[in-house]
Design a protein around this motif. Structure first.
Motif, short mmCIF file in Angstrom:
data_model
loop_
_atom_site.label_atom_id
_atom_site.label_comp_id
_atom_site.label_asym_id
_atom_site.label_seq_id
_atom_site.Cartn_x
_atom_site.Cartn_y
_atom_site.Cartn_z
N ARG A 114 1.64 7.92 6.41
CA ARG A 114 2.21 7.84 7.76
C ARG A 114 3.73 7.71 7.66
O ARG A 114 4.26 7.19 6.68
N SER A 119 0.82 -1.21 0.00
CA SER A 119 0.00 0.00 0.00
C SER A 119 0.86 1.26 0.00
O SER A 119 2.04 1.21 0.34
N TYR A 169 5.49 -0.42 2.94
CA TYR A 169 4.64 0.59 2.29
C TYR A 169 5.44 1.37 1.26
O TYR A 169 6.68 1.37 1.29
N GLU A 206 -8.65 1.86 -3.83
CA GLU A 206 -9.41 2.33 -2.66
C GLU A 206 -8.42 3.03 -1.75
O GLU A 206 -7.23 2.81 -1.84
N GLU A 210 -7.77 -1.86 6.27
CA GLU A 210 -8.76 -1.71 7.33
C GLU A 210 -10.18 -1.84 6.75
O GLU A 210 -10.36 -2.03 5.54
N TYR A 244 -4.09 5.84 3.75
CA TYR A 244 -3.59 4.52 3.32
C TYR A 244 -4.36 4.15 2.06
O TYR A 244 -5.58 4.32 2.02
P1 5GP Z 1 -0.36 0.58 10.25
O1 5GP Z 1 -0.15 2.05 10.52
O2 5GP Z 1 -0.47 -0.20 11.55
O3 5GP Z 1 0.67 0.01 9.32
O4 5GP Z 1 -1.75 0.42 9.50
C1 5GP Z 1 -2.92 1.00 10.03
C2 5GP Z 1 -4.14 0.39 9.36
O5 5GP Z 1 -4.17 0.73 7.99
C3 5GP Z 1 -4.17 -1.14 9.42
O6 5GP Z 1 -5.47 -1.54 9.84
C4 5GP Z 1 -3.92 -1.56 7.99
O7 5GP Z 1 -4.57 -2.79 7.68
C5 5GP Z 1 -4.55 -0.40 7.25
N1 5GP Z 1 -4.07 -0.27 5.86
C6 5GP Z 1 -2.84 -0.52 5.37
N2 5GP Z 1 -2.79 -0.34 4.05
C7 5GP Z 1 -4.05 0.04 3.67
C8 5GP Z 1 -4.65 0.36 2.39
O8 5GP Z 1 -4.04 0.35 1.33
N3 5GP Z 1 -5.96 0.70 2.41
C9 5GP Z 1 -6.70 0.73 3.55
N4 5GP Z 1 -7.99 1.06 3.45
N5 5GP Z 1 -6.16 0.42 4.76
C10 5GP Z 1 -4.86 0.08 4.82
#
Ligand code: 5GP
Length: 211
Positions: A40, A36, A52, A71, A102, A80
């Motif tokens: 952040r 993704s 990422y 998305e 998420e 994200y």
């Molecule tokens: P973290 O900061 O812990 O890496 O991720 C925070 C949240 O963002 C997690 O619930 C993760 O699954 C979600 N997330 C990561 N990549 C994406 C994305 O491409 N799209 C969406 N909608 N959520 C994401």
């Protein structure tokens, strides 16, 4: 046959990242993982293009405007999103693709790809979830508080997932996840076969009987 799109969601700290890495390690030919984009900041040890694609907020907004994302969602103040091209390319090559995203993203994916398999990973208890988040040591207590509050909001969406598993014993959860993905893929395969091949065969048989 097109690859299967698999969405894996779960509260922050539940261990979904570790489960996914183990799936990729153990079954290297079975899955690919979508990387993704996020606005952040990288955590210690995170590498550009591995966990990422790290973007500024401005860069992320440009990706949205240019239609590069399948998305996207805002989570605790950061963007994200899933890069679109890689998803279509991977599925067309017949490879199964995992998205770790998420719940808002999960719901959007189901709208775009009704055949996607949506899995939600739960912790055995709220106390255990907090313990895992604290032990991970990557977030401040304030950020942990925000992530737990977000978990409360996410619970309402869990009913929209196709399969819900509890990550209590890691090995059990991992094998269950793999088995369920295989079963779902087989089910999609059977359905496709029934709606095309078998329908034709049945029509042929019916015609012969009528003659
Ligand atoms: P973290 O900061 O812990 O890496 O991720 C925070 C949240 O963002 C997690 O619930 C993760 O699954 C979600 N997330 C990561 N990549 C994406 C994305 O491409 N799209 C969406 N909608 N959520 C994401």
């Amino acid at each position: 046959m097109q690859g299967l799109l698999i969405v894996i969601s779960g509260f922050s700290g539940v261990g979904k990242g570790t489960l996914i890495n183990a799936l990729l390690d153990r079954y290297p030919d079975a899955f690919r993982l979508s990387v993704s984009a996020t606005s952040r900041a990288p955590r210690e040890g995170e590498t550009e293009g591995v966990e990422y694609f790290f973007k500024t907020e401005q860069e992320f907004r440009c990706m949205i405007e240019d239609g590069e994302l399948l998305e996207y969602a805002k989570y605790n103040g950061n963007y994200y999103g899933t890069p679109k091209a890689f998803v279509y390319d991977t599925l067309e090559r017949g490879r199964n693709l995992i998205l770790e995203i998420e719940v808002t993203g999960g719901m959007n994916i189901k709208r775009i790809f009704p055949d996607a398999f949506l899995v939600y990973v739960l912790p055995p208890s709220a106390a255990e979830l907090k313990r895992r988040l604290v032990n991970r040591g990557t977030e401040t207590m304030e950020e942990i508080g925000r992530r737990l509050a977000r978990a409360v909001e996410e619970t309402d969406c869990i009913r929209n997932y196709d399969y819900v598993t509890v990550n209590d014993d890691f090995e059990t959860c991992l094998e269950e996840l793999y088995r369920m993905i295989c079963m779902y893929r087989q089910s999609m395969h059977n359905r496709a076969r029934f709606s095309e091949e078998l329908k034709k065969e049945l029509e042929d048989i019916t015609r012969t009987e009528e003659e």
